[in-house]
Every structure is written in structure tokens, then in C-alpha cells.
Design a protein around this motif. Structure first.
Motif, PDB file in Angstrom:
ATOM      1  N   GLU A 112       0.326  -1.058  -0.597  1.00 44.74           N
ATOM      2  CA  GLU A 112      -0.014   0.026  -0.002  1.00 44.74           C
ATOM      3  C   GLU A 112       0.787   1.283   0.046  1.00 44.74           C
ATOM      4  N   ARG A 113       0.919   1.976  -1.141  1.00 43.17           N
ATOM      5  CA  ARG A 113       1.477   3.338  -1.122  1.00 43.17           C
ATOM      6  C   ARG A 113       0.206   4.218  -0.161  1.00 43.17           C
ATOM      7  N   ILE A 114       1.156   5.312   0.938  1.00 44.81           N
ATOM      8  CA  ILE A 114       0.650   6.080   1.989  1.00 44.81           C
ATOM      9  C   ILE A 114       1.694   7.255   2.061  1.00 44.81           C
ATOM     10  N   PRO A 115       0.823   8.253   1.235  1.00 45.71           N
ATOM     11  CA  PRO A 115       1.385   9.503   1.490  1.00 45.71           C
ATOM     12  C   PRO A 115       1.042  10.256   2.997  1.00 45.71           C
ATOM     13  N   LEU A 116       2.235  10.713   3.394  1.00 45.44           N
ATOM     14  CA  LEU A 116       2.047  10.873   4.491  1.00 45.44           C
ATOM     15  C   LEU A 116       3.260  12.080   4.934  1.00 45.44           C
ATOM     16  N   GLY A 117       2.669  13.014   6.008  1.00 39.37           N
ATOM     17  CA  GLY A 117       3.576  13.858   6.583  1.00 39.37           C
ATOM     18  C   GLY A 117       3.701  14.901   5.627  1.00 39.37           C
ATOM     19  N   PRO A 118       4.131  16.499   6.041  1.00 38.32           N
ATOM     20  CA  PRO A 118       4.260  17.817   5.614  1.00 38.32           C
ATOM     21  C   PRO A 118       3.881  17.929   3.908  1.00 38.32           C
TER      22      PRO A 118
END
Length: 212
Positions: free
Chosen positions: A4-10
Motif C-alpha cells: 500500500e502506498r500512503i502519502p504521509l507528513g507535510p
């Protein structure tokens, strides 16, 4: 094997959960630790390790909480051994508005390329410096997947104006390592959508002028 690709953070850096048979790996936990840990719990998997493609701040924002909560070791290239602790090297102490991030050192340091195994997962480690001196790519041969961090993007390449960066070295890494992979290899990078080696050979303006 699934991921799974999960965009994270600022910076919405792509983090990845790799898993099969209730066992898993995390690649680049860039932020939002509670969200990432919640997803791990939903999947009900045992995480064997955190794999870092490199140690820039936007790839390690959730590292300390994830490591503590899951009690799993961290893997990083030896060229960036000091970066997790040093806010100047990892960049978090350089950019205005970015919270400084300092983590404990990695439990395990990559020292050479080659075939690696962690739990039930087997992959090939490529040293792909240029964006940073310790950038690596995790290539899962049988699945045709390469987790490349900030080396190669869809239609672009990684920036080289940060500590230890070099455009010449980056392009060498891409041409001598990544572009030799099969065209169908999926490139799962640190920012934006996935791509394939074949697509980048055809369309990437930074690399497709070299006779590919």
C-alpha cells in the motif's frame, strides 16, 4: 506480496506497507505515525523492519514512534549513519516551518549491494546515490517492484542541491542500476504516482536522451 502506498507528513511523502501472510515491512514512514500504525493494526500484520531509502526529514517523520510502538529495527545505508540524529544533515533544521526531527541511529546499516532477506521477504539492494549519498533502492525481483525513494520519479528525477547531492552521480545511478531493470518493473518512489522503467525510458526528459 501486496503493498500500500500512503502519502504521509507535510510533504505527503510516499510511505509503503509491504505485506504477505500477516507479516510486513514499512518503507519510509514520513509522518502521521498514528495513522500509519492504525493501518498496520487494521491489516493485522507483524512488522519485521523499517526500511529507509534515505534519511531526509520527510521520510523519517514517524520513524521514532513507529519503531518504539512496533519494536522493529531500522535499516539505513552506512553513508547516512549520522543523519537520523543530525537535523542539519536530514534537512529538518534547514527549511523554515519544518519541525526539527532527531531520531536514534538505525539498528542495521547497509554496507554493500546484494541479495538480502528480512523475515519472509527477499529483495536485492541497489546503492543509488545522487539525491543523497546513502540513497538505496529495494528491488523485489519476483514481483517486479522497486522502492526507489527520491531517485527516479514519473517524468522527473530527484533534486541534487541538498547535502551530499550530485546530479552526475544521480544520473549514473539511474542509468547504471535502474534502467537496466526490466521495462515492466514498477518504480514506487517517494513523491507522486508510480511509474515503470519502460515508461521513463520513453518519456522522462531527464534521462531519455541517452539512446534508450
Amino acid at each position: 506480496m501486496k503493498y500500500e502506498r500512503i502519502p504521509l507528513g507535510p510533504l505527503q511523502t510516499n510511505g509503503y506497507i509491504i505485506y504477505k501472510d500477516r507479516e510486513g515491512l514499512i518503507v519510509d514512514p514520513g509522518g502521521e505515525a498514528d495513522f500509519l500504525l492504525g493501518r498496520i493494526k487494521e491489516l493485522n500484520i507483524k512488522v519485521h523492519a523499517v526500511l529507509l531509502t534515505h534519511a531526509h526529514f520527510d521520510h523519517i517523520g514517524a520513524l521514532e514512534k513507529v519503531r518504539e510502538e512496533l519494536q522493529c529495527p531500522v535499516y539505513l545505508h552506512e553513508a547516512e549513519n549520522e543523519w537520523l540524529e543530525n537535523t542539519k544533515l536530514n534537512g529538518s533544521g534547514v527549511f523554515p516551518g519544518i519541525e526539527e526531527i532527531s531520531c536514534k541511529k538505525a539498528e542495521n546499516l547497509w554496507t554493500e549491494e546484494g541479495e538480502k532477506e528480512i523475515g519472509p521477504f527477499a529483495f536485492y539492494l541497489f546503492e543509488t546515490p545522487g539525491h543523497s549519498p546513502g540513497s538505496v533502492t529495494y528491488y523485489f525481483l519476483h514481483e517486479n517492484l522497486a522502492f526507489s525513494g527520491d531517485v527516479l520519479f514519473r517524468g522527473g528525477v530527484g533534486r541534487t542541491d541538498l547535502t551530499g547531492g550530485s546530479q552526475e552521480v544521480l544520473l549514473d545511478s539511474i542509468h547504471e542500476k535502474l534502467l537496466l531493470l526490466p521495462d515492466e518493473t514498477e518504480i514506487l518512489n517517494g513523491h507522486g504516482p508510480e511509474t515503470t522503467i519502460g515508461e521513463e525510458k520513453e518519456t522522462n526528459p531527464f534521462i531519455n536522451g541517452f539512446g534508450w
